[in-house]
Each structure stands twice: as structure tokens, then as C-alpha cells.
Design a protein around this motif. Structure first.
Motif, short mmCIF file in Angstrom:
data_model
loop_
_atom_site.label_atom_id
_atom_site.label_comp_id
_atom_site.label_asym_id
_atom_site.label_seq_id
_atom_site.Cartn_x
_atom_site.Cartn_y
_atom_site.Cartn_z
N ASP A 116 6.99 2.95 9.46
CA ASP A 116 7.15 3.15 8.02
C ASP A 116 6.31 2.20 7.19
OD1 ASP A 116 9.24 5.25 8.00
OD2 ASP A 116 10.41 3.73 9.03
N ALA A 117 5.94 1.07 7.78
CA ALA A 117 5.16 0.08 7.04
C ALA A 117 4.47 -0.85 8.03
CB ALA A 117 6.04 -0.72 6.08
N ASN A 285 1.36 -10.94 0.16
CA ASN A 285 0.18 -10.14 -0.18
C ASN A 285 0.52 -8.67 0.05
OD1 ASN A 285 -2.34 -9.04 -0.51
ND2 ASN A 285 -3.27 -10.04 1.25
N VAL A 286 0.31 -7.85 -0.97
CA VAL A 286 0.55 -6.40 -0.87
C VAL A 286 -0.75 -5.68 -1.17
CG1 VAL A 286 1.96 -4.47 -1.68
CG2 VAL A 286 2.86 -6.79 -1.80
N THR A 287 -1.11 -4.73 -0.33
CA THR A 287 -2.32 -3.94 -0.58
C THR A 287 -1.94 -2.65 -1.28
OG1 THR A 287 -3.30 -4.84 1.44
CG2 THR A 287 -4.41 -2.97 0.41
N ARG A 294 1.42 -1.84 3.25
CA ARG A 294 0.95 -2.99 4.01
C ARG A 294 1.24 -4.27 3.25
NH1 ARG A 294 -3.64 -7.01 3.24
NH2 ARG A 294 -3.34 -8.30 5.08
N THR A 295 1.87 -5.21 3.92
CA THR A 295 2.09 -6.54 3.36
C THR A 295 1.63 -7.58 4.37
OG1 THR A 295 4.34 -6.82 4.25
CG2 THR A 295 4.14 -5.72 2.12
N SER A 296 1.51 -8.81 3.91
CA SER A 296 1.15 -9.91 4.80
C SER A 296 1.60 -11.22 4.16
CB SER A 296 -0.36 -9.94 5.06
OG SER A 296 -1.06 -10.41 3.92
#
Length: 330
Positions: A116-117, A285-287, A294-296
Motif C-alpha cells: 500500500d505504501a 520526507n514525502v514524495t 512514498r515516505t522516508s
């Protein structure tokens, strides 16, 4: 810690909400990043703790059978072999294809609905380039690999959100890269996804100038008069609540920032130092602009901490929780 190469749990812990709707726990795929950095050990630390992820309701789908809540001490591993043995703090360019292979596998699975992510642990751009592979960053790579027209980097910490018009460019290249079309496209993505993903309808966006004091009416640079100001006018004509160009040295003053939902900075080090100072342990961080979530974490590979046990996984936990929340809303 139990590990398995299977990508699904054997026992479902889903709560039925009726005959045709289930409460489904988002399945998050985690790419562990540079093997010589802190990413792998943070992934292990993450697996050892209890994560309260937000479930979401969806129509019953047999493909979702077997989905279960995360149990501390368990880690589902999809094995991809390293090209060279990994030593903490000593990156080897031979493993660059492995790093990108992890990312490709995660992207493919997310696009296919297997996950899902996507959450990505840090990679090292220099090591990948030393291997002869042109790579400027996750944001650009994901834009290309998903066939997206434009990916936007946004960091968030609490109510503070900072998006970037340009990402990983040398400072001397920023002015040439900024155009009214680019700013309108980035501003449109930012406004749209703040509404659809973050529940901020009609967001108020502060658009930074490029030069000191936003150019001082053209006396300290003309990008504000020639490019940024007209772009803001176009955004407003399109219904986006954008203001600017505003001096970057005052837009982050709390009294000014309180009037906005997000800041659009012109380049990487104009906006990100502020948000990292405000919440380095919690910033994510979100794209934006991708067909997937997508996060990081907001930190790098930290080779000096790799293998020492002193790396802080708070930002990675925040990235996973935000990815879960965004997936549940979606």
C-alpha cells in the motif's frame, strides 16, 4: 527474531465490518537502502517495536487475505543478494545495483497493489555514482521509474510543511532551472495533494523568492520580477491560494508562518535546514506527484554511526506511521 522470505502472513487478524467490507491494515514495504549505512539496523530496530498502524476499510478482496498487524520481533524479508559483503561504515560501489534493485522491487510491488505504501531508508548518491550509475536522488529516480510527469519533494514535521521547486541541483544551476511553468506545476501538485492526502482544503502556500530580500524589486536579482511573481499570479488565477515571492529569511518567522499551510522553497538548502532544525527526529520526507505513496526519514546514511548502535530510528518510525496514515486515507 523470526524472518521469512514470504511476503504474506499465515494468519489473518482482520476485523470484519460486515459481509463485504473489511478493516485492512496497510502493508508497508521498506527498502533498507545503503547496506553500509544505518538503514538496515534501523529496519531491524523498527521490526522489534510495537507499531500502531491505522487500519482502513475497503471492499472485501481475496487478494488481501492473510494480512495481519505487525508483531514485534517479526520481520518479513524479501531476499536480494549483495554483490559484496557489507561492512558498516565502509560503502562499496559494487553494491549499488543491489540498492537500486531493492528500490525497483519495492516500486513494482507497490504499483501492482502488493503493497500500500513505500518507505525508503537512506541511500548514498555518491556511492551509486561511483559505480557508474547516474543517480541524483530518490525523488528523481521514482519520478522516472513510475513514469510520472513531475515528482515534488516535501518535508513535513507537525504543521510545518516545506516543498521544493528544485531538488538536487548545484546552486549555480538553480536560477536556470526555475521557470513559471515549473513553479505552477509544482504549486498545483502541492495544493492538490495537500487537499487529497493531508486534509487541507484550499491550502495557503507561501512562495519564497530566490534572492536575498526577494530581490529588492530587481536590485538583487530579477528572478522574482521575471519568473516567480508571474508564476504566483498564474497560480492565483487558477484558484491556488499562493502568496509571494516572499523573502526566505522572514517567511519562516513563526508569526508569518502561522498564516500558511505550506512553504514552497526554490532550492534544497533554502527550505530544508529550517524544517530539520525544527524537528530533525520527527521530520518525514514525502514524495508528491507519484501514483504511489512514498515516505522516508529526513536523514542520510550516517556512515559514522553505522554499526555503533547509536543511530536514532525516530524519523524512520515517523515515516512508516505517516505512510500508513496516508495509505489508510487513500
Amino acid at each position: 527474531m523470526r524472518r521469512t522470505s514470504n511476503t504474506s502472513h499465515s494468519k489473518a487478524r482482520e476485523r470484519n465490518i460486515g459481509a463485504s467490507v473489511n478493516a485492512v491494515i496497510p502493508r508497508i514495504v521498506l527498502a533498507s537502502g545503503e547496506p553500509a549505512g544505518i538503514g538496515p539496523e534501523l529496519c531491524l530496530a523498527l521490526a522489534a517495536i510495537e507499531l500502531r498502524l491505522r487500519a482502513y476499510q475497503r471492499a472485501a478482496d481475496p487478494r488481501q487475505a492473510g494480512r495481519a498487524a505487525h508483531a514485534p520481533g517479526e520481520l518479513l524479508v524479501a531476499h536480494l543478494p549483495l554483490a559484496a559483503a557489507s561492512v558498516p561504515g565502509r560503502p562499496d560501489p559494487a553494491n549499488a545495483p543491489y540498492v537500486l534493485g531493492l528500490l525497483d522491487r519495492a516500486v513494482e510491488g507497490t504499483l501492482a497493489g502488493e503493497f500500500d505504501a513505500l518507505v525508503t531508508a537512506p541511500v548514498h548518491k555518491g556511492v551509486i555514482n561511483d559505480a557508474g550509475i547516474a543517480f541524483t536522488g530518490h525523488t528523481e529516480y521514482l519520478q522516472q521509474s513510475t513514469g510520472s510527469r513531475r515528482a515534488v519533494m516535501m518535508l513535513t514535521s507537525g504543521a510545518l510543511r516545506v516543498a521544493l521547486a528544485t531538488t538536487h541541483l548545484p546552486l549555480r544551476a538553480v536560477s536556470d532551472a526555475i521557470s513559471a511553468d515549473l513553479l505552477c506545476e509544482v504549486g498545483g501538485i502541492l495544493a492538490r495533494e495537500l487537499g487529497s492526502r493531508f486534509g487541507v482544503p484550499a491550502p495557503r502556500i507561501a512562495v519564497c523568492g530566490l534572492n536575498p530580500h526577494a530581490g529588492e524589486g530587481g536590485h538583487l536579482g530579477d528572478e522574482e520580477v521575471r519568473v516567480i511573481g508571474p508564476a504566483v499570479a498564474r497560480m492565483r488565477a487558477a484558484g491556488i491560494r499562493a502568496s509571494g515571492p516572499l523573502p526566505a529569511d522572514t517567511v519562516f518567522v513563526p508569526q508569518v508562518l502561522a498564516g500558511f499551510d505550506a512553504v514552497l522553497a526554490m532550492y534544497h538548502d533554502q527550505g530544508l535546514p529550517v524544517i530539520k532544525h525544527a524537528g530533525f527526529e520527527s521530520a518525514v520526507n514525502v514524495t508528491l506527484g507519484l501514483p504511489l505513496i512514498r515516505t522516508s526519514p529526513d536523514h542520510g546514511t550516517a556512515f559514522d554511526l553505522a554499526g555503533t548502535g547509536r543511530a536514532d530510528g525516530t524519523s524512520l518510525v515517523a515515516a512508516v506511521r505517516l505512510a500508513s496514515s496516508l495509505a489508510a486515507q487513500r
